[in-house]
Design a protein around this motif. Structure first.
Motif, short mmCIF file in Angstrom:
data_model
loop_
_atom_site.label_atom_id
_atom_site.label_comp_id
_atom_site.label_asym_id
_atom_site.label_seq_id
_atom_site.Cartn_x
_atom_site.Cartn_y
_atom_site.Cartn_z
N ASN A 107 0.81 -1.22 0.00
CA ASN A 107 0.00 0.00 0.00
C ASN A 107 0.85 1.27 0.00
N LYS A 108 2.18 1.12 0.03
CA LYS A 108 3.09 2.27 0.00
C LYS A 108 4.07 2.11 -1.15
N PRO A 109 3.58 2.08 -2.39
CA PRO A 109 4.46 1.81 -3.53
C PRO A 109 5.53 2.89 -3.73
N PHE A 110 5.30 4.11 -3.22
CA PHE A 110 6.27 5.19 -3.41
C PHE A 110 7.56 4.94 -2.63
N LEU A 111 7.56 3.95 -1.73
CA LEU A 111 8.77 3.64 -0.98
C LEU A 111 9.63 2.58 -1.66
N TYR A 112 9.12 1.97 -2.73
CA TYR A 112 9.79 0.84 -3.34
C TYR A 112 9.97 1.05 -4.84
N THR A 113 10.76 0.18 -5.44
CA THR A 113 10.85 0.14 -6.90
C THR A 113 9.82 -0.85 -7.42
N GLU A 114 9.74 -0.99 -8.72
CA GLU A 114 8.82 -1.96 -9.30
C GLU A 114 9.20 -3.39 -8.91
N GLU A 115 10.47 -3.59 -8.58
CA GLU A 115 10.92 -4.93 -8.17
C GLU A 115 10.69 -5.18 -6.69
N GLY A 116 10.39 -4.13 -5.93
CA GLY A 116 10.26 -4.25 -4.49
C GLY A 116 11.43 -3.57 -3.79
N ALA A 117 11.88 -4.15 -2.68
CA ALA A 117 13.04 -3.62 -1.97
C ALA A 117 14.31 -4.21 -2.58
N LEU A 118 15.28 -3.36 -2.90
CA LEU A 118 16.48 -3.80 -3.59
C LEU A 118 17.56 -4.24 -2.60
N ALA A 119 18.43 -5.12 -3.06
CA ALA A 119 19.60 -5.52 -2.27
C ALA A 119 20.62 -4.39 -2.28
N TRP A 120 21.48 -4.36 -1.27
CA TRP A 120 22.52 -3.33 -1.21
C TRP A 120 23.67 -3.79 -0.32
N TYR A 121 24.80 -3.09 -0.44
CA TYR A 121 25.93 -3.28 0.47
C TYR A 121 26.68 -1.97 0.58
N THR A 122 27.40 -1.78 1.67
CA THR A 122 28.23 -0.59 1.84
C THR A 122 29.60 -1.00 2.35
N LEU A 123 30.62 -0.20 1.99
CA LEU A 123 31.98 -0.36 2.48
C LEU A 123 32.25 0.78 3.46
N ASN A 124 32.91 0.46 4.58
CA ASN A 124 33.07 1.44 5.65
C ASN A 124 34.42 1.26 6.34
N LEU A 125 34.98 2.37 6.81
CA LEU A 125 36.26 2.34 7.51
C LEU A 125 36.22 3.34 8.65
N ILE A 126 36.52 2.88 9.88
CA ILE A 126 36.57 3.77 11.04
C ILE A 126 37.84 3.48 11.82
N GLY A 127 38.31 4.48 12.58
CA GLY A 127 39.54 4.31 13.33
C GLY A 127 39.61 5.20 14.55
N SER A 128 40.55 4.87 15.44
CA SER A 128 40.73 5.63 16.67
C SER A 128 42.21 5.64 17.03
N TYR A 129 42.68 6.79 17.56
CA TYR A 129 44.08 6.92 17.99
C TYR A 129 44.13 7.66 19.31
N ASP A 130 44.80 7.07 20.29
CA ASP A 130 44.97 7.72 21.60
C ASP A 130 46.17 8.65 21.53
N ILE A 131 45.89 9.95 21.43
CA ILE A 131 46.97 10.93 21.35
C ILE A 131 47.80 10.88 22.63
N ILE A 132 47.12 10.93 23.75
CA ILE A 132 47.67 10.68 25.07
C ILE A 132 46.62 9.83 25.78
N PRO A 133 46.94 9.22 26.93
CA PRO A 133 45.92 8.37 27.57
C PRO A 133 44.59 9.06 27.81
#
Length: 806
Positions: free
Chosen positions: A742-768
């Protein structure tokens, strides 16, 4: 640190000796380690190191062997009497992989994870700190084991094993957040929890009705905020920490500050967090077959009393979607004696107006935007609680807790059609009182721990719901009454329950658990004003009792294998939203009250296995299934004999929450974790489920596509970095639930599409004391919209965080 004494404490007529010695826990560089879990021989005597790595041994007996556990270090143990020869200092060896938790705060009590038959996902505070979630919904999503739906940026509706909204339970510091107006669709109340204050969190998968009662069908999200710590030195100790964060995809600016004051018998924790989220930018790289999917070509502005549709200069910016949020917390803790502890907690959260993005992109048959305004008013949540804990072991309990809580919730919905002057505003105010008593008793100590342990308690919850509504002319300011979302005469929802759960370790390889809970739920809803809808009743009265049970086995035949089995029943009693709601569920449909609604019941089975390839690698798999009887689902209905009525000037199809004949859900999940080398760790998760309403032979709304997360982590000295991939499968159009179709504006004609994302995060302790964190999420700037979501996910997002402690 050289103080040595033995204290004799009165424990209801008897005493036991305990050390008053300070123990310091350090790493191999002799740097203090905070938040180390310290356990005694009985595995229930529990403490934790402070920021200086210090723990008071007063709760341990002289003859105890002390166990030390921390996710970043290898577990170790030592006899308390031996620590004197080590200058009362314990050195832990760093370990970049955590193969198991020492203890999980599951089902209201600390327990060994190998003795818990249900699947559990633990979220330690160091992971929350490292991953920098903007909201608690983000923190759940980052585990890779919980699916999160969003209708707008200011939201997040967790979906667990095919259940969501009022069929999964949110618990904060032992108090249930779910109230009488939690709806069966998607809701965003979990964002009221400040992730910066979460000291520990677990997701318990599958029904937990024995301990938590109604609503815990799909699982429980159990959040524990940081607890004030007592002074070890005996004098006043002060600690402070703060961070600031910026993220680019939503122009987020967040600031957090926390102050801890600690005395020998009292302590205080004060915290404030403020976030400003701008309009969300989605990814620009769309599927070739759908180059315009999710683009925001135009939006409505208002000026000089006129609505105007203007072109969006950047179609990737989802206008409007930004909002602001403020979180406050104050905790006071007092230790009147060595065997008693009292905590007062105050938590407060409020937001600005939150645009309901999925309603703002709806177009009529001519391609014209239907709504000029559609937003949630400030979502306000306030909780006070007083918790008393007794540690004076006696014939009735080893530890007992009594918690009294009060919550005040206020939320509103506001909408106005394009080029119309009347703004409709509906406000709900809910007052919730809770009373919980919990106790445990264990006996017959063995070399592998207590052979028998009994958990028991009771709960009482009272909800008072008041609804009001009006229409306001935005030009003249004149107001006139309109229909309320819930019964205008007020509603009462209350429940009372008793429970008991028993755990038996017949030998070192086997743990058996079983439990029962009886709950009774009352609901009264009063319909006073019938000028808008001529209801054929003045009041709805419901009373339902339910007996829930569970039994489980964990079997550890070898050091490499662990096998789990669980069978359980669960239930969900109709709440005020289920029974008494009148609102437009989506364009063209209106939901009306159903006075004959009955509880839904689930019958569940779960099998799990964990195999350890070596000390550093393990694989876990879980297979589960649920059968629902009298399942509460939205179906076509009649009102006063009519299947359609005029609602808000539109002829709308009548629907209601009804009891379908039956439904089923089944699924499976896997988790893999291991060490690649001294500094590298791999972790992967995968989950999939399916489910159908067998009466209508249609898919269920909250059954998600397959999804998961794979990460590669590097950790050495002051550095920590993580590269991870998030992935999600498709849902074909014909496999979407009717409410989603009932909410076709949220989907494509195929329905909900598959997806993936690539991500990179990091942390460095400058001092304790100072750490710099940064990351790039969705590196490829992919455009994707998670299943059932009304807003597309963030595009390429660069964030920077600076943290400090003083």
């Amino acid at each position: 640190m050289k103080v040595r004494c033995i204290v004799f404490l009165a424990f209801f007529g008897f005493s036991r000796p305990v050390f008053c010695q300070n123990i310091q826990v350090v790493d191999q560089k002799l740097q203090p380690i905070a938040e180390v879990i310290v356990l005694g021989d009985d595995q229930t005597t529990f403490s934790q190191t402070n920021r200086d790595g210090i723990v008071d041994s007063q709760r341990f007996q002289k003859s105890d062997t002390i166990y030390f556990q921390h996710p970043a270090y290898q577990p170790d143990k030592i006899a308390l009497s031996t620590l004197a020869s080590s200058d009362w200092t314990m050195v832990l060896e760093e370990n970049i992989v955590q193969l198991e938790e020492a203890v999980v705060l599951v089902n209201r009590w600390e327990q060994k994870p190998e003795e818990v038959p249900q699947q559990i996902a633990a979220i330690p505070p160091q992971d929350i700190r490292f991953r920098n979630p903007g909201t608690a919904a983000d923190a759940l999503e980052q585990t890779g084991e919980v699916f999160v739906q969003r209708s707008q940026l200011g939201g997040g509706s967790p979906m667990i094993r095919g259940f969501a909204a009022n069929s999964v339970l949110i618990v904060v510091d032992g108090i249930r957040m779910n109230n009488a107006i939690y709806r069966s669709g998607n809701l965003q109340n979990v964002i009221s929890i400040d992730p910066a204050l979460v000291g520990e969190a677990e997701v318990v998968f599958g029904p937990s009705s024995v301990i938590y009662g109604s609503d815990a069908l799909g699982g429980v999200m159990d959040f524990h905020t940081f607890q004030p710590a007592y002074s070890i030195s005996g004098g006043l100790e002060t600690n402070a920490e703060a961070f600031v964060r910026y993220s680019s995809a939503m122009n987020e600016k967040t600031g957090h500050a926390r102050l801890d004051l600690s005395g020998e018998r009292w302590s205080s924790l004060t915290s404030v967090t403020y976030s400003d989220f701008g309009d969300l930018r989605s990814g620009s790289h769309r599927p070739d077959d759908y180059p315009d999917f999710g683009k925001r070509f135009q939006y409505v502005t208002q000026g000089a009393g006129q609505d105007t549709i203007v072109q969006n200069p950047d179609v990737d910016v989802q206008l409007p979607s930004g909002y602001q949020q403020l979180n406050l917390m104050q905790k006071l803790r007092y230790r009147p004696t060595e065997w008693a502890d009292v905590t007062y907690g105050f938590l407060f959260s409020t937001t600005s107006n939150i645009p309901r993005y999925d309603r703002l992109i709806v177009e009529d048959e001519n391609g014209v935007l239907e709504n000029a305004e559609w937003y949630y008013g400030p979502q306000q949540w306030m909780m006070h609680y007083l918790k008393g804990t007794l540690y004076n072991a006696n014939r009735w309990y080893d530890e007992a807790k009594l918690t009294v809580g009060y919550q005040q919730v206020e939320e509103s919905r506001n909408d106005r059609r394009f080029q119309r002057n009347l703004l409709r505003s509906r406000t709900e105010a809910v007052d919730v009182w809770t009373l919980n008593f919990d106790a445990d008793r264990q006996w017959k100590e063995t070399v592998w721990g207590a052979a028998h342990q009994l958990f028991y308690g009771g709960e009482y919850v009272f909800n008072d719901v008041q609804s009001s509504a009006f229409r306001e002319d935005i030009e003249t300011g004149e107001r006139q009454p309109t229909s309320t979302r819930y019964p205008d005469g007020g509603s009462r929802y209350q429940s009372a329950a008793l429970y008991a759960s028993y755990k038996w370790n017949p030998n070192a390889q086997t743990t058996l658990t079983t439990g029962l809970r009886y709950s009774y739920v009352w609901l009264t809803a009063n319909f006073d004003d019938k000028s808008f809808f001529d209801f054929p009743f003045d009041r709805i009265n419901l009373g339902n009792g339910a007996l829930s049970g569970s039994t489980g086995v964990t079997y550890r035949p070898t050091e490499r294998w662990q096998l789990n089995w669980v069978a359980s029943t669960g239930f969900r009693a109709p709440n005020v939203d289920d029974v008494g709601k009148v609102f437009d569920s989506e364009p063209g449909n209106v939901v009306v009250p159903n006075p004959d609604l009955a509880p839904e019941y689930s019958y569940n089975a779960e099998m799990g296995a964990t195999f350890r390839f070596s000390d550093n690698w393990w694989l876990n798999g879980v297979l589960y299934g649920s059968l629902l009887r009298n399942a509460m689902v939205r179906r076509d209905f009649t009102f006063d004999g009519q299947d359609s009525i005029v609602y808000d000037g539109v002829l709308s199809n009548v629907q209601a929450i009804t009891n379908a004949g039956s439904a089923y859900i089944w699924g499976y999940s896997f988790q893999l974790q291991g060490v690649l080398s001294s500094w590298w760790k791999l972790r992967a998760t995968f989950a999939n489920n399916t489910g159908r309403d067998t009466e209508e032979d249609v898919p269920l709304q909250h059954v998600t596509p397959w999804f998961g997360r794979t990460s590669l982590t590097y950790q050495r000295a002051k550095w920590r970095a993580e590269f991870f991939v998030r992935y999600n499968g498709p849902v074909a159009w014909e496999d979407l639930a009717p409410s989603e179709q009932n909410k076709p504006f949220l989907y494509t004609e195929e329905g909900a599409l598959a997806w993936y994302t690539l991500n990179l995060i990091g942390s460095y302790d400058i001092i304790p004391e100072i750490a710099l964190q940064a990351g790039i999420e969705n590196i490829l700037d992919k455009h994707y919209r998670p299943y059932s979501s009304g807003i597309s996910a963030p595009g390429r997002n660069i964030f920077v965080t600076l943290r400090g402690r003083f």
